[in-house]
Design a protein around this motif. Sequence first.
Motif, PDB file in Angstrom:
ATOM      1  N   GLN A  72      40.619  39.549  56.321  1.00 54.84           N
ATOM      2  CA  GLN A  72      41.095  39.868  57.664  1.00 54.84           C
ATOM      3  C   GLN A  72      40.151  39.325  58.727  1.00 54.84           C
ATOM      4  O   GLN A  72      40.591  38.771  59.735  1.00 54.84           O
ATOM      5  CB  GLN A  72      41.276  41.377  57.825  1.00 54.84           C
ATOM      6  N   ARG A  73      38.844  39.489  58.506  1.00 58.28           N
ATOM      7  CA  ARG A  73      37.853  38.992  59.484  1.00 58.28           C
ATOM      8  C   ARG A  73      37.926  37.481  59.601  1.00 58.28           C
ATOM      9  O   ARG A  73      37.915  36.922  60.700  1.00 58.28           O
ATOM     10  CB  ARG A  73      36.432  39.402  59.065  1.00 58.28           C
ATOM     11  N   LEU A  74      37.976  36.784  58.487  1.00 56.75           N
ATOM     12  CA  LEU A  74      38.011  35.324  58.517  1.00 56.75           C
ATOM     13  C   LEU A  74      39.330  34.817  59.089  1.00 56.75           C
ATOM     14  O   LEU A  74      39.347  33.814  59.813  1.00 56.75           O
ATOM     15  CB  LEU A  74      37.734  34.759  57.136  1.00 56.75           C
ATOM     16  N   GLN A  75      40.439  35.504  58.809  1.00 54.56           N
ATOM     17  CA  GLN A  75      41.721  35.112  59.389  1.00 54.56           C
ATOM     18  C   GLN A  75      41.700  35.294  60.899  1.00 54.56           C
ATOM     19  O   GLN A  75      42.204  34.450  61.644  1.00 54.56           O
ATOM     20  CB  GLN A  75      42.873  35.908  58.774  1.00 54.56           C
ATOM     21  N   ALA A  76      41.105  36.387  61.359  1.00 57.04           N
ATOM     22  CA  ALA A  76      41.001  36.624  62.799  1.00 57.04           C
ATOM     23  C   ALA A  76      40.203  35.508  63.472  1.00 57.04           C
ATOM     24  O   ALA A  76      40.550  35.056  64.569  1.00 57.04           O
ATOM     25  CB  ALA A  76      40.357  37.985  63.070  1.00 57.04           C
ATOM     26  N   LEU A  77      39.156  35.029  62.819  1.00 57.65           N
ATOM     27  CA  LEU A  77      38.383  33.909  63.374  1.00 57.65           C
ATOM     28  C   LEU A  77      39.216  32.639  63.391  1.00 57.65           C
ATOM     29  O   LEU A  77      39.173  31.871  64.358  1.00 57.65           O
ATOM     30  CB  LEU A  77      37.103  33.694  62.566  1.00 57.65           C
ATOM     31  N   ASP A  78      39.972  32.394  62.337  1.00 58.88           N
ATOM     32  CA  ASP A  78      40.840  31.214  62.285  1.00 58.88           C
ATOM     33  C   ASP A  78      41.909  31.251  63.374  1.00 58.88           C
ATOM     34  O   ASP A  78      42.328  30.210  63.881  1.00 58.88           O
ATOM     35  CB  ASP A  78      41.519  31.083  60.926  1.00 58.88           C
ATOM     36  N   ASP A  79      42.362  32.445  63.725  1.00 58.69           N
ATOM     37  CA  ASP A  79      43.431  32.601  64.704  1.00 58.69           C
ATOM     38  C   ASP A  79      42.955  32.478  66.153  1.00 58.69           C
ATOM     39  O   ASP A  79      43.776  32.384  67.062  1.00 58.69           O
ATOM     40  CB  ASP A  79      44.123  33.961  64.531  1.00 58.69           C
ATOM     41  N   LEU A  80      41.660  32.493  66.371  1.00 55.61           N
ATOM     42  CA  LEU A  80      41.142  32.387  67.737  1.00 55.61           C
ATOM     43  C   LEU A  80      41.556  31.056  68.366  1.00 55.61           C
ATOM     44  O   LEU A  80      41.567  30.016  67.708  1.00 55.61           O
ATOM     45  CB  LEU A  80      39.615  32.492  67.755  1.00 55.61           C
ATOM     46  N   GLN A  81      41.888  31.117  69.629  1.00 54.49           N
ATOM     47  CA  GLN A  81      42.235  29.914  70.377  1.00 54.49           C
ATOM     48  C   GLN A  81      41.062  29.550  71.277  1.00 54.49           C
ATOM     49  O   GLN A  81      40.460  30.421  71.904  1.00 54.49           O
ATOM     50  CB  GLN A  81      43.483  30.167  71.237  1.00 54.49           C
ATOM     51  N   ARG A  82      40.763  28.284  71.340  1.00 52.58           N
ATOM     52  CA  ARG A  82      39.701  27.833  72.242  1.00 52.58           C
ATOM     53  C   ARG A  82      40.193  27.893  73.675  1.00 52.58           C
ATOM     54  O   ARG A  82      41.315  27.513  73.979  1.00 52.58           O
ATOM     55  CB  ARG A  82      39.289  26.417  71.907  1.00 52.58           C
ATOM     56  N   ASP A  83      39.323  28.353  74.543  1.00 50.86           N
ATOM     57  CA  ASP A  83      39.626  28.393  75.971  1.00 50.86           C
ATOM     58  C   ASP A  83      38.579  27.547  76.677  1.00 50.86           C
ATOM     59  O   ASP A  83      37.448  27.972  76.858  1.00 50.86           O
ATOM     60  CB  ASP A  83      39.592  29.837  76.466  1.00 50.86           C
ATOM     61  N   GLY A  84      38.947  26.347  77.030  1.00 48.96           N
ATOM     62  CA  GLY A  84      38.013  25.444  77.689  1.00 48.96           C
ATOM     63  C   GLY A  84      38.021  25.555  79.200  1.00 48.96           C
ATOM     64  O   GLY A  84      37.316  24.811  79.882  1.00 48.96           O
ATOM     65  N   THR A  85      38.790  26.498  79.763  1.00 47.65           N
ATOM     66  CA  THR A  85      38.869  26.582  81.224  1.00 47.65           C
ATOM     67  C   THR A  85      37.521  26.933  81.839  1.00 47.65           C
ATOM     68  O   THR A  85      37.183  26.426  82.900  1.00 47.65           O
ATOM     69  CB  THR A  85      39.922  27.607  81.670  1.00 47.65           C
ATOM     70  N   TRP A  86      36.740  27.761  81.179  1.00 51.90           N
ATOM     71  CA  TRP A  86      35.426  28.109  81.742  1.00 51.90           C
ATOM     72  C   TRP A  86      34.542  26.874  81.826  1.00 51.90           C
ATOM     73  O   TRP A  86      33.774  26.705  82.759  1.00 51.90           O
ATOM     74  CB  TRP A  86      34.751  29.218  80.917  1.00 51.90           C
ATOM     75  N   TRP A  87      34.670  25.994  80.842  1.00 52.45           N
ATOM     76  CA  TRP A  87      33.867  24.776  80.816  1.00 52.45           C
ATOM     77  C   TRP A  87      34.282  23.846  81.960  1.00 52.45           C
ATOM     78  O   TRP A  87      33.452  23.312  82.679  1.00 52.45           O
ATOM     79  CB  TRP A  87      34.041  24.099  79.463  1.00 52.45           C
TER      80      TRP A  87
END
Length: 140
Positions: free
Chosen positions: A83-98
């Motif tokens: 579950q922890r590793l799947q949650a990490l895989d599901d994260l979306q990158r947000d480059g707006t701050w950059w």
Amino acid sequence: MPDPADLVDTEWDVSERAWVADYLDHGQVAASWMGASRCRLCSRPNGSRDLSDGSYLWPEGLSHYVLDHAVRLPAEFFEHIEQRLQALDDLQRDGTWWRRAHSTPTGAVRPTEHAQVPANQGRKWRTSGGMQPNDPATHA
């Protein structure tokens, strides 16, 4: 604590053991102790810290038991890792701050967009010689 010899599963797939051991090795240090424990199966030094992923806490040497002795952990823990590793895989990158940070003419980050770290606030930091940071005696 259970006797690790009672939890050995010689049929447990080595690649799955390596996957679990890798997860265990990447926990965050939660506590450190004054001496290393020894493996209860082979007596090798086995760590002096407790590690955590924020949900579980385990001794540093648990990965040794898993990888080298095939000590199988409860199915509940496998499910937790998945579950922890799947949650990490599901994260979306947000480059707006950059992009926002680099949209200023100099490329500097606008201070109001980020939390400010408070100054020392009177904390006393000791170095090995007992000197304080910014003490003229420490800067020759």
